[in-house]
Design a protein around this motif. Structure first.
Motif, mmCIF file in Angstrom:
data_model
loop_
_atom_site.group_PDB
_atom_site.id
_atom_site.type_symbol
_atom_site.label_atom_id
_atom_site.label_comp_id
_atom_site.label_asym_id
_atom_site.label_seq_id
_atom_site.Cartn_x
_atom_site.Cartn_y
_atom_site.Cartn_z
ATOM 1 N N ARG A 1 0.834 -1.211 0.000
ATOM 2 C CA ARG A 1 0.000 0.000 0.000
ATOM 3 C C ARG A 1 0.860 1.248 0.000
ATOM 4 N NH1 ARG A 1 -5.424 1.421 1.820
ATOM 5 N NH2 ARG A 1 -4.486 3.257 2.736
ATOM 6 N N ASP A 2 1.877 1.260 0.870
ATOM 7 C CA ASP A 2 2.711 2.460 0.971
ATOM 8 C C ASP A 2 3.478 2.689 -0.309
ATOM 9 O OD1 ASP A 2 3.324 1.318 4.289
ATOM 10 O OD2 ASP A 2 1.903 2.848 3.621
ATOM 11 N N GLN A 3 3.978 1.584 -0.903
ATOM 12 C CA GLN A 3 4.672 1.695 -2.186
ATOM 13 C C GLN A 3 3.786 2.360 -3.229
ATOM 14 O OE1 GLN A 3 5.925 -2.459 -2.789
ATOM 15 N NE2 GLN A 3 7.714 -1.597 -3.799
ATOM 16 N N LEU A 4 2.570 1.811 -3.340
ATOM 17 C CA LEU A 4 1.652 2.333 -4.350
ATOM 18 C C LEU A 4 1.241 3.766 -4.047
ATOM 19 C CD1 LEU A 4 -0.824 -0.352 -5.593
ATOM 20 C CD2 LEU A 4 1.040 0.762 -6.749
ATOM 21 N N LYS A 5 1.098 4.085 -2.775
ATOM 22 C CA LYS A 5 0.731 5.444 -2.398
ATOM 23 C C LYS A 5 1.810 6.424 -2.844
ATOM 24 C CE LYS A 5 -2.198 6.709 1.398
ATOM 25 N NZ LYS A 5 -2.318 6.904 2.844
ATOM 26 N N ALA A 6 3.071 6.008 -2.681
ATOM 27 C CA ALA A 6 4.170 6.860 -3.132
ATOM 28 C C ALA A 6 4.078 7.074 -4.639
ATOM 29 C CB ALA A 6 5.512 6.228 -2.756
ATOM 30 N N HIS A 7 3.751 5.991 -5.356
ATOM 31 C CA HIS A 7 3.570 6.115 -6.801
ATOM 32 C C HIS A 7 2.415 7.057 -7.117
ATOM 33 C CE1 HIS A 7 4.190 4.940 -10.898
ATOM 34 N NE2 HIS A 7 2.938 4.546 -11.020
ATOM 35 N N CYS A 8 1.348 6.974 -6.315
ATOM 36 C CA CYS A 8 0.204 7.882 -6.498
ATOM 37 C C CYS A 8 0.658 9.331 -6.382
ATOM 38 C CB CYS A 8 -0.861 7.626 -5.437
ATOM 39 S SG CYS A 8 -1.812 6.145 -5.705
ATOM 40 N N LYS A 9 1.527 9.600 -5.400
ATOM 41 C CA LYS A 9 2.004 10.969 -5.200
ATOM 42 C C LYS A 9 2.667 11.485 -6.469
ATOM 43 C CE LYS A 9 2.603 10.991 -0.253
ATOM 44 N NZ LYS A 9 3.514 10.936 0.879
ATOM 45 N N ASP A 10 3.463 10.604 -7.106
ATOM 46 C CA ASP A 10 4.116 11.028 -8.350
ATOM 47 C C ASP A 10 3.091 11.371 -9.410
ATOM 48 O OD1 ASP A 10 6.674 8.500 -7.885
ATOM 49 O OD2 ASP A 10 6.540 10.573 -7.176
ATOM 50 N N VAL A 11 2.097 10.509 -9.545
ATOM 51 C CA VAL A 11 1.051 10.744 -10.555
ATOM 52 C C VAL A 11 0.352 12.073 -10.291
ATOM 53 C CG1 VAL A 11 -1.131 9.899 -11.480
ATOM 54 C CG2 VAL A 11 0.687 8.295 -10.939
ATOM 55 N N ILE A 12 0.048 12.316 -8.998
ATOM 56 C CA ILE A 12 -0.694 13.531 -8.648
ATOM 57 C C ILE A 12 0.138 14.767 -8.948
ATOM 58 C CG2 ILE A 12 -1.650 14.811 -6.719
ATOM 59 C CD1 ILE A 12 -2.346 12.050 -5.516
ATOM 60 N N GLU B 1 2.337 14.987 -11.133
ATOM 61 C CA GLU B 1 2.441 15.134 -12.575
ATOM 62 C C GLU B 1 1.165 15.739 -13.159
ATOM 63 O OE1 GLU B 1 3.522 11.421 -14.506
ATOM 64 O OE2 GLU B 1 2.193 12.019 -16.146
ATOM 65 N N LYS B 2 0.016 15.224 -12.721
ATOM 66 C CA LYS B 2 -1.239 15.681 -13.306
ATOM 67 C C LYS B 2 -1.763 16.957 -12.664
ATOM 68 C CE LYS B 2 -1.873 11.846 -15.748
ATOM 69 N NZ LYS B 2 -2.330 11.579 -17.073
ATOM 70 N N GLY B 3 -1.241 17.294 -11.506
ATOM 71 C CA GLY B 3 -1.747 18.473 -10.823
ATOM 72 C C GLY B 3 -2.811 18.105 -9.813
ATOM 73 N N LEU B 4 -2.695 18.657 -8.606
ATOM 74 C CA LEU B 4 -3.580 18.293 -7.496
ATOM 75 C C LEU B 4 -5.036 18.581 -7.817
ATOM 76 C CD1 LEU B 4 -3.127 17.242 -4.565
ATOM 77 C CD2 LEU B 4 -3.357 19.591 -3.843
ATOM 78 N N GLU B 5 -5.276 19.660 -8.537
ATOM 79 C CA GLU B 5 -6.665 20.071 -8.752
ATOM 80 C C GLU B 5 -7.352 19.218 -9.810
ATOM 81 O OE1 GLU B 5 -6.564 22.570 -5.842
ATOM 82 O OE2 GLU B 5 -8.303 22.590 -7.148
ATOM 83 N N HIS B 6 -6.559 18.724 -10.772
ATOM 84 C CA HIS B 6 -7.200 18.125 -11.945
ATOM 85 C C HIS B 6 -7.151 16.613 -11.992
ATOM 86 C CE1 HIS B 6 -7.440 22.159 -13.367
ATOM 87 N NE2 HIS B 6 -6.140 22.308 -13.298
ATOM 88 N N VAL B 7 -6.521 15.986 -11.025
ATOM 89 C CA VAL B 7 -6.367 14.530 -11.119
ATOM 90 C C VAL B 7 -7.732 13.856 -10.934
ATOM 91 C CG1 VAL B 7 -5.878 14.200 -8.668
ATOM 92 C CG2 VAL B 7 -4.954 12.606 -10.330
ATOM 93 N N THR B 8 -8.022 12.871 -11.769
ATOM 94 C CA THR B 8 -9.303 12.157 -11.698
ATOM 95 C C THR B 8 -9.058 10.721 -11.256
ATOM 96 O OG1 THR B 8 -9.144 11.356 -13.954
ATOM 97 C CG2 THR B 8 -10.204 13.492 -13.630
ATOM 98 N N VAL B 9 -10.143 10.048 -10.938
ATOM 99 C CA VAL B 9 -10.025 8.644 -10.544
ATOM 100 C C VAL B 9 -9.455 7.826 -11.700
ATOM 101 C CG1 VAL B 9 -11.275 6.660 -9.666
ATOM 102 C CG2 VAL B 9 -11.997 8.931 -9.044
ATOM 103 N N GLU B 10 -9.892 8.171 -12.895
ATOM 104 C CA GLU B 10 -9.396 7.434 -14.076
ATOM 105 C C GLU B 10 -7.882 7.521 -14.181
ATOM 106 O OE1 GLU B 10 -13.018 6.287 -14.605
ATOM 107 O OE2 GLU B 10 -12.569 8.399 -14.257
ATOM 108 N N ASP B 11 -7.348 8.737 -14.000
ATOM 109 C CA ASP B 11 -5.897 8.913 -14.070
ATOM 110 C C ASP B 11 -5.206 7.942 -13.132
ATOM 111 O OD1 ASP B 11 -6.148 12.519 -14.336
ATOM 112 O OD2 ASP B 11 -6.045 10.975 -15.871
ATOM 113 N N LEU B 12 -5.696 7.928 -11.891
ATOM 114 C CA LEU B 12 -5.068 7.080 -10.885
ATOM 115 C C LEU B 12 -5.197 5.613 -11.251
ATOM 116 C CD1 LEU B 12 -6.133 8.831 -7.577
ATOM 117 C CD2 LEU B 12 -3.840 8.598 -8.468
ATOM 118 N N VAL B 13 -6.402 5.223 -11.666
ATOM 119 C CA VAL B 13 -6.633 3.799 -11.942
ATOM 120 C C VAL B 13 -5.719 3.333 -13.059
ATOM 121 C CG1 VAL B 13 -8.324 2.205 -12.891
ATOM 122 C CG2 VAL B 13 -8.983 3.752 -11.095
#
Lengths: 89, 196
Positions: free
Chosen positions: A32-43, A45-57
């Motif tokens: 979970r923590d590993q993936l959460k760190a990866h999520c942080k990178d995605v966010i 990259e995409k920007g905190l305001e605009h990230v969608t569930v689809e992006d994350l999935v």
């Protein structure tokens, strides 16, 4: 008919139990923590305001599948096989 | 994934293994999706990056453990013995007695309606014993009785709602169970048509 209902119900409950077991194991082993760190990178990259569930999935699910430790995968498959054997009457 | 509604005994080992793999990947995907939803919600609600705050700022939010002070560092019994002036009767009341006094003074709250009903009941008994002016007294008492019973109904409604709210986890569990039974019923209907 009644016994069939009971069986179906037992299968449902078992499925649910397997779900919880997997989640617990994955949290325990740090997946979970590993993936959460990866999520942080995605966010970031995409920007905190605009990230969608689809992006994350799209970004997270493939990585998540790969990152599951072998021991967890083995144990879960074992339990699933046992569960199927039990209900193959 | 739909519940398996075919019998498993007819499947050989390779198919069972494939089924096991299917179930496994389904479970993993479920876990991934769950994480995505949680993270997305945390991002949108603004608490996702909370654990990234630096040590300095974290110290501002540490739990305070001093006597006479709550965990936020605020003094909590500062106003215990101050006196307040009741806006209704203009008396000076101690702070710790203020809330019960206000209940009785304004005629609201649980106890004051009970006391009022008791007073009405006792004065009603006294009025029924007297013979003169009975009709007038009865009319006055009728109004009081209906007001009292309205209050009782509202009170029992509140109690009912409160106890119902406490059972929400149970209610949702029952809803899940009903859904399960419905699915089972559907699948057995299909089974009955096909195999049995």
């Amino acid at each position: 008919f009644y016994w069939h209902c009971v069986q179906q119900h037992a299968r449902f409950i078992e499925r649910f139990g397997l779900k919880e077991l997997l989640r617990a194991k994955l949290t325990e082993c740090g997946w979970r923590d590993q993936l959460k760190a990866h999520c942080k990178d995605v966010i970031k990259e995409k920007g905190l305001e605009h990230v969608t569930v689809e992006d994350l999935v799209v970004e997270i699910t493939p990585k998540g599948r790969v990152l599951v430790p072998d021991s967890v995968k083995k144990e879960l498959l074992q339990r699933i096989r046992a569960f199927l054997a039990q209900h193959a009457t | 994934m739909k519940m398996e509604d075919m019998s498993l005994s007819g499947l050989d080992n390779t198919k069972l293994e494939a089924l096991a793999q299917d179930i496994y990947s389904d479970l993993v995907e479920d876990a991934c999706l769950g994480l995505c939803f949680e993270v997305h919600r945390a991002v949108k609600q603004g608490y996702f990056f909370l654990d990234d705050t630096d040590q300095e700022s974290m110290k501002d939010f540490e739990i305070v453990d001093q006597p006479g002070v709550d965990i936020f560092g605020q003094v909590y019994n500062q106003w215990k013995n101050k006196e307040c002036v009741c806006p209704n009767c203009n008396r000076s009341i101690a702070a710790s007695r203020f809330a019960p006094h206000l209940e009785k003074c304004l005629g609201m709250g649980r106890n004051s309606s009970r006391i009022a009903n008791r007073r009405i009941a006792s004065s009603n008994n006294m009025n029924n014993k007297s013979e003169s002016d009975q009709e007038d007294n009865d009319d006055v008492n009728d109004n009081d009785w209906s007001y009292g019973s309205e209050k009782k109904k509202r009170k029992s409604d509140k109690v009912f709602l409160h106890s119902l709210k406490q059972h929400i986890p149970l209610v949702s569990f029952i809803a899940v169970e009903i859904h399960v039974l419905y699915v089972v019923f559907l699948s057995t209907c299909n089974c009955k048509g096909a195999n049995r």
